[in-house]
Motif scaffolding. Sequence first.
Motif, PDB file in Angstrom:
ATOM      1  N   THR A   1       0.824  -1.200   0.000  1.00 42.81           N
ATOM      2  CA  THR A   1       0.000   0.000   0.000  1.00 42.81           C
ATOM      3  C   THR A   1       0.859   1.250   0.000  1.00 42.81           C
ATOM      4  OG1 THR A   1      -1.892   1.050   1.095  1.00 42.81           O
ATOM      5  CG2 THR A   1      -0.147   0.202   2.514  1.00 42.81           C
ATOM      6  N   ALA A   2       0.230   2.378  -0.207  1.00 44.24           N
ATOM      7  CA  ALA A   2       0.929   3.663  -0.152  1.00 44.24           C
ATOM      8  C   ALA A   2       1.271   4.010   1.284  1.00 44.24           C
ATOM      9  CB  ALA A   2       0.048   4.759  -0.763  1.00 44.24           C
ATOM     10  N   VAL A   3       2.317   4.802   1.454  1.00 43.93           N
ATOM     11  CA  VAL A   3       2.709   5.171   2.816  1.00 43.93           C
ATOM     12  C   VAL A   3       1.608   5.968   3.508  1.00 43.93           C
ATOM     13  CG1 VAL A   3       5.185   5.118   2.324  1.00 43.93           C
ATOM     14  CG2 VAL A   3       3.915   7.256   1.995  1.00 43.93           C
ATOM     15  N   GLN A   4       0.793   6.682   2.737  1.00 40.95           N
ATOM     16  CA  GLN A   4      -0.305   7.455   3.327  1.00 40.95           C
ATOM     17  C   GLN A   4      -1.416   6.554   3.854  1.00 40.95           C
ATOM     18  OE1 GLN A   4       0.967   7.987   0.295  1.00 40.95           O
ATOM     19  NE2 GLN A   4       1.834  10.052   0.316  1.00 40.95           N
ATOM     20  N   GLU A   5      -1.441   5.285   3.419  1.00 39.64           N
ATOM     21  CA  GLU A   5      -2.514   4.366   3.807  1.00 39.64           C
ATOM     22  C   GLU A   5      -2.122   3.418   4.927  1.00 39.64           C
ATOM     23  OE1 GLU A   5      -5.538   4.693   2.574  1.00 39.64           O
ATOM     24  OE2 GLU A   5      -4.779   6.399   1.417  1.00 39.64           O
ATOM     25  N   VAL A   6      -0.949   3.589   5.499  1.00 35.26           N
ATOM     26  CA  VAL A   6      -0.528   2.728   6.617  1.00 35.26           C
ATOM     27  C   VAL A   6      -1.507   2.891   7.771  1.00 35.26           C
ATOM     28  CG1 VAL A   6       1.263   2.381   8.362  1.00 35.26           C
ATOM     29  CG2 VAL A   6       1.898   2.705   5.969  1.00 35.26           C
ATOM     30  N   ASP A   7      -1.929   1.793   8.349  1.00 37.73           N
ATOM     31  CA  ASP A   7      -2.894   1.815   9.443  1.00 37.73           C
ATOM     32  C   ASP A   7      -2.275   2.417  10.706  1.00 37.73           C
ATOM     33  OD1 ASP A   7      -4.100   0.062  11.959  1.00 37.73           O
ATOM     34  OD2 ASP A   7      -5.625   0.630  10.479  1.00 37.73           O
ATOM     35  N   ASP A   8      -2.878   3.495  11.206  1.00 34.18           N
ATOM     36  CA  ASP A   8      -2.332   4.193  12.376  1.00 34.18           C
ATOM     37  C   ASP A   8      -2.239   3.284  13.593  1.00 34.18           C
ATOM     38  OD1 ASP A   8      -2.082   6.506  10.927  1.00 34.18           O
ATOM     39  OD2 ASP A   8      -3.931   7.418  11.675  1.00 34.18           O
ATOM     40  N   ALA A   9      -3.281   2.496  13.828  1.00 27.74           N
ATOM     41  CA  ALA A   9      -3.311   1.635  15.014  1.00 27.74           C
ATOM     42  C   ALA A   9      -2.223   0.571  14.939  1.00 27.74           C
ATOM     43  CB  ALA A   9      -4.683   0.991  15.156  1.00 27.74           C
TER      44      ALA A   9
END
Length: 528
Positions: free
Chosen positions: A486-494
């Motif tokens: 995935t894109a780095v902007q879509e990394v899951d925060d949790a």
Amino acid sequence: MDFSQLRYYEPSKDKAVMVKMDLIVYGATPAGITCAIQAKKMGLSVAVAEFGRHIGGITASGLGATDFGAKEAIGGLSREFYRRIGAYYGKEEQWTFEPKAASAVFETWLSEYEIPVYFNQHPEDVVIVHNKIKRIIMENGSVFEGCYFVDAGYEGDIMAKAGVSYAVGRESISTYNETYNGVRFGEPHHKFEIPVDPYVIEGVKGSGLLEGVTELEAGTVKEGKGDGRIQAYNFRICLANDPGNSIPIPKPPKYEPETYELLLRYIKAGVWDAMKLHIMLPNGKSDLNNHGAVSTDYIGKNYAWPDGNYETREAIFQEHFNYNLGMLYFLSCDERVPSSIREEVSEWGLPQDEFPETGHWPHQLYIRESRRMVSDYVMTDRNCLGQTTVEDSIGLASYQMDSHHCRRVAIDGVCVNEGDVEIPISPYPISYRSITPRADECLNLLVPVCLSSSHIAYGSIRMEPVFMILGQSAGAAAALAFHECTAVQEVDDALLKKVLLNAGQALEWDEGREDDPLERMKRTFGTG
């Protein structure tokens, strides 16, 4: 003394290489090193491309007196570095250290994780395909291909060549609704304590201004006004006072005594503080930093660095080297300097056992500020002051908002420094969004050093322990993005938060703690 190898840049003569990895890290700075290690620990193949010939950035080049606000805000690999430094000296932890100690720790660390570093890699082009970096092409023909990239350099060169938005200089206070940004006259630190005449012939305006002083431009006095100026650079100079390990201060390759006329006038006016911020390191060495109105900061001489080409930066590098070494030589040898000061300065010399390749002088100029990315989230002094916070923390900053002076001008017949800001703060979280570009600009790049921040907030974030924190977090995020495709902007925060906490990162800070730097200041000086 042979300073022929003391250079920021010369065209690489190294044979071109082709490197293909899951993650390419540009910059063997402390941030780049912790980034590479974390990514490797999470299963990625990693290579580091370094512009120069040394690893460790400014941490391994004289900045041995660590700048931190609260030690407990420093976790993960950043804290491990200081524990490894401690082990080097036979202690549990150590926060002051010799340059060679930092170099040894970084070299061992990279070796343990079998992470290759390619030196003398000067970016020429960044190839973008569908908003993703495909490869970095170097001047010598080397090619670095990866699935993800991290720009851990002090200048943000990969970020800029990738077409990512960035800022240089000081924003106005209105840009982000800040309090301490922009032009700052009248601040109480590193100012002239006694009036000093700025003219070549004292009292004669027509004689011209002394070296290091400029005319006050019309419209540049307004407090909080933005401009393109950046805070001053210097070398963090490692000196030694052990006669068995000390080389007398040599004359620099280009020495012009008149450069130091302003300093001489200030001394003769009764102020001698140019070497006051001279912090002792182990084994009779020191870390000399800027202090006072006229010291090692070469104020106003670095404006062309951020967007300058490599030749321009090399010229600025040499100017700063000659200025800093020349100041020490002037203070120790010029007969116009009071004998007591000459004797004091002459007690120090260059350490024989440091920087043997570069004439025992630090190889890294202290780039306090260069480009700063502009992404979907910009860190501001509102974050530093606790007026706003973020939920996607990837680490804490804890040092005060700290901008060195940006210019020195003549006003009403006296010298005035402008731009210094020193505002105490409590530790605060740094947003993951501040190290990710806008999605419409680049999908596979992270920027933990030249992150998205205003000038004044960057003055707090820019400390080396924090860069190591952000580097590790960038490495973790790159690994998660890789494994999820995935894109780095879509990394899951949790998920990122879980990984970082498991890695020992400190992500939150409780107000009112006894080890809070702001609370310590209040206890020491009161709250008035």
